[in-house]
Design a protein around this motif. Structure first.
Motif, short mmCIF file in Angstrom:
data_model
loop_
_atom_site.label_atom_id
_atom_site.label_comp_id
_atom_site.label_asym_id
_atom_site.label_seq_id
_atom_site.Cartn_x
_atom_site.Cartn_y
_atom_site.Cartn_z
N GLU A 145 21.62 7.72 -52.38
CA GLU A 145 22.41 8.23 -51.23
C GLU A 145 21.81 8.10 -50.01
O GLU A 145 20.52 8.32 -49.92
N THR A 146 22.38 8.01 -48.73
CA THR A 146 21.77 8.29 -47.67
C THR A 146 22.11 9.57 -46.99
O THR A 146 23.39 9.85 -46.99
N ILE A 147 21.19 10.40 -46.62
CA ILE A 147 21.73 11.81 -46.23
C ILE A 147 21.06 12.20 -45.03
O ILE A 147 19.96 11.51 -44.72
N SER A 148 21.74 13.02 -44.29
CA SER A 148 21.23 13.37 -42.97
C SER A 148 20.71 14.69 -43.25
O SER A 148 21.06 15.35 -44.16
N TYR A 149 19.92 15.34 -42.47
CA TYR A 149 19.49 16.79 -42.67
C TYR A 149 19.63 17.41 -41.45
O TYR A 149 19.27 17.23 -40.37
N HIS A 150 20.45 18.87 -41.69
CA HIS A 150 20.74 19.77 -40.54
C HIS A 150 19.73 20.78 -40.71
O HIS A 150 19.52 21.67 -41.51
N ASP A 151 18.67 20.94 -39.36
CA ASP A 151 17.71 22.13 -39.38
C ASP A 151 18.34 23.31 -39.18
O ASP A 151 19.26 23.49 -38.25
N ALA A 152 18.23 24.34 -40.11
CA ALA A 152 18.62 25.63 -39.84
C ALA A 152 17.86 26.52 -38.71
O ALA A 152 16.86 26.12 -38.86
N CYS A 153 18.31 26.84 -37.86
CA CYS A 153 17.56 27.53 -36.64
C CYS A 153 16.67 28.45 -37.04
O CYS A 153 15.59 28.59 -36.63
N TYR A 154 17.03 29.51 -38.04
CA TYR A 154 15.94 30.44 -38.52
C TYR A 154 14.82 29.99 -39.37
O TYR A 154 13.83 30.48 -39.69
N LEU A 155 15.18 28.76 -39.71
CA LEU A 155 14.18 28.13 -40.42
C LEU A 155 13.09 27.31 -39.75
O LEU A 155 11.81 27.44 -39.72
N GLY A 156 13.86 26.43 -38.95
CA GLY A 156 13.30 25.44 -38.06
C GLY A 156 12.68 26.05 -36.84
O GLY A 156 11.39 26.56 -36.39
N ARG A 157 13.40 26.11 -35.69
CA ARG A 157 13.04 26.77 -34.62
C ARG A 157 12.28 28.18 -34.66
O ARG A 157 11.39 28.55 -34.00
N TYR A 158 12.86 29.03 -35.54
CA TYR A 158 12.34 30.50 -35.52
C TYR A 158 10.86 30.27 -36.51
O TYR A 158 9.84 31.12 -35.99
N ASN A 159 10.52 29.32 -37.09
CA ASN A 159 9.71 29.57 -38.11
C ASN A 159 9.07 28.38 -38.34
O ASN A 159 7.86 28.08 -39.23
N GLY A 160 9.23 27.36 -37.44
CA GLY A 160 8.35 25.98 -37.61
C GLY A 160 8.48 25.34 -38.97
O GLY A 160 7.56 24.40 -39.32
N ILE A 161 9.78 25.55 -40.00
CA ILE A 161 9.48 24.86 -41.06
C ILE A 161 10.37 23.63 -40.87
O ILE A 161 11.72 23.88 -41.09
#
Ligand code: SF4
Ligand code: SF4
Length: 673
Positions: free
Chosen positions: A557-573
Motif C-alpha cells: 500500500e501507499t500510505i501518508s502519515y499524519h503527525d499528532a501534535c502532542y507527539l510531534g510538535r510537543y515532543n519532537g517524535i
C-alpha cells in the motif's frame, strides 16, 4: 559623524552643547517611555525566567542573532537579516555619533578598526536599503494574507530608509567637500561623492547639514517612537528570546491550589511579566495566523489578533497599573477599562484553541501566542466562574466519577484485555516487569482505539517484552481536564495515578496515546511522578533495531502519515512512526504537503475533543481533505484522538501499530484481532 575640528570651519555644524542638550532630551524621553513599559512588567505576576543562563545564551545566539526561524520564509528571512545586521552595525555608528559629537576630534574606532568598521557600515547601509526595498515590494505587490498593511509598518519602513539615505548622503557630501578626509574604505559613499562632485561648496555644505540633521533627528525620533509602535520588537525581541520557555512545550504551570486566592488569568494584572513582554514583542508578522487551525477554519481565534489584543489591553491598563503600583491609585486599577475576558477577548475565542502549538513553533520571536495564556484564562473561567461550554460538564463528570471522559464504568476499564495474555501490576506481584503499558482512556474504552491496544499487546508479547497494565487501577491522566481549565480535577487525577505508579515502583512506561505520553512525561514530575516514558512507536522502532521484532508480511500500500501534535510538535517524535512504517515490507510512505512540525491539527487537542465545533468549518474535515488530496489509499496515525477525529471525517485510516502487527510473521498473528 560630526565633523573634525578642521572641518567645522567648512561645515558649520552646531557645537557640542546644543548637540548634547538634544541628545539628553531624546534620552530622557526614551528612558521615560521605557520605564513605563518596564514598570508594568514589574507590576504584573512574577515568573522565574532567570534559570539555565547558558542555555538561554545559546538560544539567543541561535534564534535572535542568527534568526534561524526567520528563514522558514526565505524571502522574509533575507530582508530581515539585512535589516537586523544593519541595525546592529548602525548601533555602533549611533554610539560613535553621540560620543564624537560631544567630544569633537575624538574617534571611537581609530585606525584600522575604524577603516574596517567604515567598510562594514557602508556595505550594511546598502543592504538595509535593499532590505527596505524588498519589504516594500512584498507589502505593495505580494501582499501575503498574514500581514496587515498598517500605516505604522509603512511609517517605520520610511523612517529606516530615511535614516540610512540621510547618512549616506551626509557622508557623500562631506567626502565631496573634503576629498582629502574621505575614506577609501567606503565604496558607496565614494560613489555618492563622485556623483556630487560637480556641485558648488555652498550647496554641498547645505546638503551635508540637512542630511546630517535629518539622520540625527531621525535616530532620536525613531528611538522614541519604538516603545509606542509594533516595531517595539526591535528593542524587546532579543530579551524575549533570551527569556523563552525552556521547559517542554507541553508542560503547563502547576499552581499551588491550596495557597491560591485567585485562579488563572482574568485581568491584565494577572498576566505574568513574560506574557506582557510577549505582547510588547509581537512583530505582527502573522506567521501564527496562517498555520492556526482555528483561524484557517473561520473561528474567532486568530493567534495574531489574540496576542495583539493582549498587548492593547496592557497598553490600556498601563496608566492604572502604574498609578496603583506607585500608591496613587486606590488599589483597584481596573476602573473604566474593558475586561480582558469578555471585553478584549470573547469566551468563544478562549474555548476555540486546540492547543496544537503550531502558533508557538511558527513564531520567530518565541512568543507563545495562545496555549499557556489561554489555559490560564480557561482556569479562571472554570475554577472561579464555573462558566464553560455545557458539553464539557459531561466530560468533567465522567472523569470525576469514573476516571474517564466518556463516563463509562471504571470497573470496565480493563475489559478490552479480558481474553488477552496481559497481566496487571497487581497480578504481577513480585515478578519482574520491564515496562508498564499505559493504555489510556481511549485505548481502554473506545472501540477503534481498543483494537490498537490489542495490537500493542501482541507486539510486546511477540518481542518478549515483560509488561503489565494497571487495569482498573489506571485512571484518566487528566490531560483534557487541565487543558479545559479544570486544574483542580487534573491535580486530583494526577495525584491518584502518581500514587499508584509509585506504589508499584514503576520506572518505565510505554503508551500509545500522545496526550497521556506528554502528560506523564512532562507534567507528572511536578506531581511527584518521574518516569522514563516512551511512545509505543518508539518502543517498536527500538525492538526492530534490537532484532527482537521482525516484519516479514508485506503490506502493498501507499500510505501518508499524519503527525499528532502532542507527539510531534510537543515532543519532537517524528522519525519513530515513520521508521516503523518504513520497516514494513511493501509499504510506501508519501508525505503530506503539511507534515512534521508543519502538520495540521486534527482538532481534538486542548479538550476540543469533548466540545462541539459550532463555528466555522470543521478542522478534522479540513485536514482530511488535505490527506485525500495527497492521493494515498489511507493515512497512518499514532494517536487515538486523531483516529477518532479523522475517522469521523473519513474511514480509511490505519494505526501504525495495527500495521506493525499485520506485518509480523503470520504464524504469530494467525487468528488474532
Ligand atoms: S495552539 Fe493551535 S489552535 Fe491554538 S491558537 Fe495556536 S495554532 Fe491556533
Ligand atoms: S505572535 Fe509571533 S508569529 Fe504571531 S504575529 Fe506575533 S510575532 Fe508573528
Amino acid at each position: 559623524m560630526p565633523p573634525l575640528p578642521t572641518e567645522r570651519a567648512i561645515l558649520g555644524v552646531p557645537g557640542p552643547v546644543f548637540f548634547g542638550l538634544l541628545v539628553l532630551l531624546a534620552i530622557a524621553a526614551f528612558v521615560y517611555s521605557m520605564s513605563r513599559r518596564v514598570r508594568v512588567l514589574l507590576a504584573t505576576s512574577p515568573e522565574n525566567r532567570f534559570d539555565r543562563i547558558g542555555a538561554r545564551i545559546r538560544k539567543t545566539v541561535e534564534y535572535a542573532f542568527l534568526q534561524k526561524r526567520m528563514f522558514r520564509d526565505l524571502y522574509a528571512g533575507v530582508f530581515h537579516i539585512f535589516l537586523f545586521t544593519g541595525f546592529v552595525v548602525l548601533l555602533v555608528r549611533t554610539v560613535a555619533l553621540v560620543v564624537e559629537g560631544l567630544v569633537p576630534g575624538f574617534r571611537v574606532l581609530p585606525g584600522t578598526a575604524g577603516d574596517v568598521y567604515t567598510f562594514a557600515k557602508d556595505v550594511f547601509e546598502v543592504l538595509v536599503l535593499a532590505g527596505v526595498a524588498m519589504a516594500v515590494a512584498r507589502r505593495a505587490f505580494a501582499r501575503p494574507p498574514r500581514l496587515d498593511l498598517t500605516a505604522d509598518a509603512w511609517f517605520i519602513l520610511f523612517l529606516i530608509a530615511l535614516l540610512i539615505s540621510a547618512d549616506l548622503l551626509a557622508e557623500g557630501a562631506k567626502a565631496a567637500l573634503a576629498p582629502r578626509l574621505a575614506s577609501a574604505w567606503a565604496p558607496a559613499v565614494s560613489a555618492i561623492a563622485r556623483s556630487l562632485s560637480g556641485l558648488p561648496a555652498t550647496r554641498l555644505t547645505a546638503l551635508y547639514e540637512a542630511a546630517w540633521w535629518t539622520h540625527l533627528v531621525d535616530i532620536l525620533f525613531f528611538g522614541n517612537y519604538l516603545p509606542y509602535s509594533k516595531h517595539f520588537h526591535i528593542i524587546t525581541a532579543v530579551p524575549n528570546v533570551f527569556f523563552m520557555k525552556l521547559d517542554p512545550m507541553g508542560r503547563l504551570g502547576t499552581p499551588d491550589l491550596e495557597a491560591s486566592e485567585r485562579f488563572g488569568v482574568s485581568r491584565v494584572e494577572d498576566l505574568s511579566w513574560k506574557s506582557v513582554l510577549d505582547g510588547y514583542t509581537c512583530t505582527e508578522c502573522g506567521r501564527c495566523r496562517v498555520v492556526c487551525p482555528t483561524a484557517l477554519t473561520g473561528k474567532p481565534l486568530d493567534p495574531k489578533v489574540f496576542i495583539g489584543d493582549v498587548r492593547d489591553a496592557v497598553y490600556e491598563a498601563t496608566p492604572a497599573i502604574l498609578a496603583a503600583a506607585s500608591g496613587r491609585g486606590d488599589g483597584d486599577s481596573s476602573d473604566g477599562r474593558k475586561e480582558l475576558i469578555g471585553g478584549w477577548l470573547t469566551e468563544e475565542t478562549i474555548w476555540a484553541c486546540t492547543t496544537c502549538g503550531f502558533c508557538t513553533s511558527a513564531c520567530p520571536v518565541f512568543i507563545i501566542p495562545a496555549v499557556d495564556k489561554i489555559t490560564e484564562m480557561r482556569r479562571h473561567l472554570v475554577l472561579e466562574r464555573a462558566d464553560f461550554p455545557k458539553e464539557m460538564q459531561t466530560a468533567f463528570r465522567g472523569m470525576e466519577t469514573n476516571g474517564n471522559p466518556w463516563g463509562i464504568s471504571a470497573s470496565a476499564r480493563a475489559d478490552w484485555a479480558k481474553d488477552l495474555p496481559v497481566m496487571s501490576m497487581a497480578e504481577a506481584g513480585e515478578r519482574d516487569v520491564e515496562v508498564l503499558f499505559w493504555v489510556g482512556c481511549a485505548g481502554s474504552y473506545e472501540d477503534r482505539a481498543k483494537r490498537v491496544s490489542k495490537a500493542v499487546v501482541e507486539i510486546l508479547n511477540e518481542a518478549g517484552v515483560s509488561f503489565a497494565i494497571l487495569g482498573t487501577q489506571e485512571t484518566c491522566t487528566g490531560d483534557s481536564a487541565r487543558r479545559m481549565g479544570n486544574e483542580y480535577l487534573f491535580q486530583l487525577l494526577a495525584q491518584q495515578n502518581v500514587e499508584t505508579l509509585n506504589g508499584y515502583g514503576v520506572k518505565k512506561i510505554v503508551t500509545n496515546c500522545p496526550h497521556c505520553f506528554n502528560c506523564i512525561k512532562n507534567e507528572y514530575p511536578a506531581m511527584g511522578g518521574t518516569y522514563e516514558v516512551v511512545h509505543a512507536t518508539e518502543l517498536v522502532e527500538r525492538l526492530l533495531g534490537e532484532g527482537r521484532l521482525r516484519f516479514t508480511e508485506p503490506i502493498r500500500e501507499t500510505i501518508s502519515y499524519h503527525d499528532a501534535c502532542y507527539l510531534g510538535r510537543y515532543n519532537g517524535i517524528y522519525s519513530a512512526p515513520r521508521n516503523v512504517l518504513r520497516a514494513i515490507p511493501g509499504l510506501e510512505i508519501q508525505e503530506l504537503p503539511r507534515t512534521c512540525d508543519r502538520g495540521l491539527c486534527c482538532g481534538a487537542g486542548g479538550g476540543r475533543m469533548w466540545m462541539e465545533e459550532k463555528l466555522g468549518t470543521r478542522i478534522n474535515q479540513t485536514r482530511m481533505k488535505e490527506i485525500e488530496q495527497a492521493g494515498t489509499g489511507s493515512v497512518g496515525l499514532s494517536c487515538p484522538y486523531c483516529m477518532i477525529m479523522l475517522g469521523n471525517a473519513k474511514e480509511e485510516i490505519g494505526a501504525i501499530l495495527e500495521l506493525a502487527r499485520r506485518a509480523m510473521p503470520r504464524e504469530n498473528t494467525a487468528g488474532r484481532g
